[in-house]
Design a protein around this motif. Sequence first.
Motif, PDB file in Angstrom:
ATOM      1  N   VAL A  34      37.406  44.870  36.248  1.00  0.00           N
ATOM      2  CA  VAL A  34      37.338  43.298  35.976  1.00  0.00           C
ATOM      3  C   VAL A  34      38.634  42.647  35.477  1.00  0.00           C
ATOM      4  O   VAL A  34      38.844  41.433  35.958  1.00  0.00           O
ATOM      5  CB  VAL A  34      36.109  43.108  34.881  1.00  0.00           C
ATOM      6  CG1 VAL A  34      35.917  41.646  34.654  1.00  0.00           C
ATOM      7  CG2 VAL A  34      34.902  43.745  35.374  1.00  0.00           C
ATOM      8  N   MET A  35      39.444  43.418  34.796  1.00  0.00           N
ATOM      9  CA  MET A  35      40.675  42.796  34.204  1.00  0.00           C
ATOM     10  C   MET A  35      41.501  42.195  35.454  1.00  0.00           C
ATOM     11  O   MET A  35      42.235  40.981  35.411  1.00  0.00           O
ATOM     12  CB  MET A  35      41.466  43.675  33.687  1.00  0.00           C
ATOM     13  CG  MET A  35      42.753  43.501  32.977  1.00  0.00           C
ATOM     14  SD  MET A  35      43.673  44.563  32.077  1.00  0.00           S
ATOM     15  CE  MET A  35      44.483  45.115  33.494  1.00  0.00           C
ATOM     16  N   ASN A  36      41.366  42.793  36.587  1.00  0.00           N
ATOM     17  CA  ASN A  36      42.533  42.394  37.608  1.00  0.00           C
ATOM     18  C   ASN A  36      41.830  40.927  38.245  1.00  0.00           C
ATOM     19  O   ASN A  36      42.585  40.291  38.979  1.00  0.00           O
ATOM     20  CB  ASN A  36      42.338  43.235  38.753  1.00  0.00           C
ATOM     21  CG  ASN A  36      42.911  44.611  38.496  1.00  0.00           C
ATOM     22  OD1 ASN A  36      44.131  44.589  37.990  1.00  0.00           O
ATOM     23  ND2 ASN A  36      42.347  45.623  38.606  1.00  0.00           N
ATOM     24  N   PHE A  37      40.747  40.528  37.934  1.00  0.00           N
ATOM     25  CA  PHE A  37      39.965  39.347  38.529  1.00  0.00           C
ATOM     26  C   PHE A  37      40.089  38.281  37.654  1.00  0.00           C
ATOM     27  O   PHE A  37      39.650  36.997  37.714  1.00  0.00           O
ATOM     28  CB  PHE A  37      38.585  39.458  39.155  1.00  0.00           C
ATOM     29  CG  PHE A  37      38.657  40.497  40.315  1.00  0.00           C
ATOM     30  CD1 PHE A  37      39.183  40.500  41.138  1.00  0.00           C
ATOM     31  CD2 PHE A  37      37.862  41.907  39.790  1.00  0.00           C
ATOM     32  CE1 PHE A  37      39.163  41.426  42.329  1.00  0.00           C
ATOM     33  CE2 PHE A  37      38.051  42.881  40.977  1.00  0.00           C
ATOM     34  CZ  PHE A  37      38.714  42.493  41.982  1.00  0.00           C
ATOM     35  N   LEU A  38      40.604  38.431  36.449  1.00  0.00           N
ATOM     36  CA  LEU A  38      40.693  37.540  35.063  1.00  0.00           C
ATOM     37  C   LEU A  38      41.960  36.820  35.202  1.00  0.00           C
ATOM     38  O   LEU A  38      43.139  37.680  35.734  1.00  0.00           O
ATOM     39  CB  LEU A  38      40.321  38.325  33.780  1.00  0.00           C
ATOM     40  CG  LEU A  38      39.085  38.777  33.646  1.00  0.00           C
ATOM     41  CD1 LEU A  38      38.912  39.471  32.374  1.00  0.00           C
ATOM     42  CD2 LEU A  38      37.964  37.638  33.774  1.00  0.00           C
TER      43      LEU A  38
END
Length: 73
Positions: A34-38
């Motif tokens: 998820v961190m990659n899309f934040l």
Amino acid sequence: MFIVIGIAFMIFSYALSNKLNKSIVFLCGVYLIVMNFLPDNEVISIIGIICLVVPMLIGRFSREMREIDSEEE
């Protein structure tokens, strides 16, 4: 790259028998994906680093992993 590491952590979590370790490693894997899309932020990066280190520490100091290593020798 973090997505691949996250997927590896999620798969590795199914090999653990301790429910607490399993959930921690699984959630770290989910967060890395998820961190990659934040948006980029210092707090998000620090939590990402923690999520990279915690599963390695669990694998290093877990009794279960030590038992697996001793069976291989």
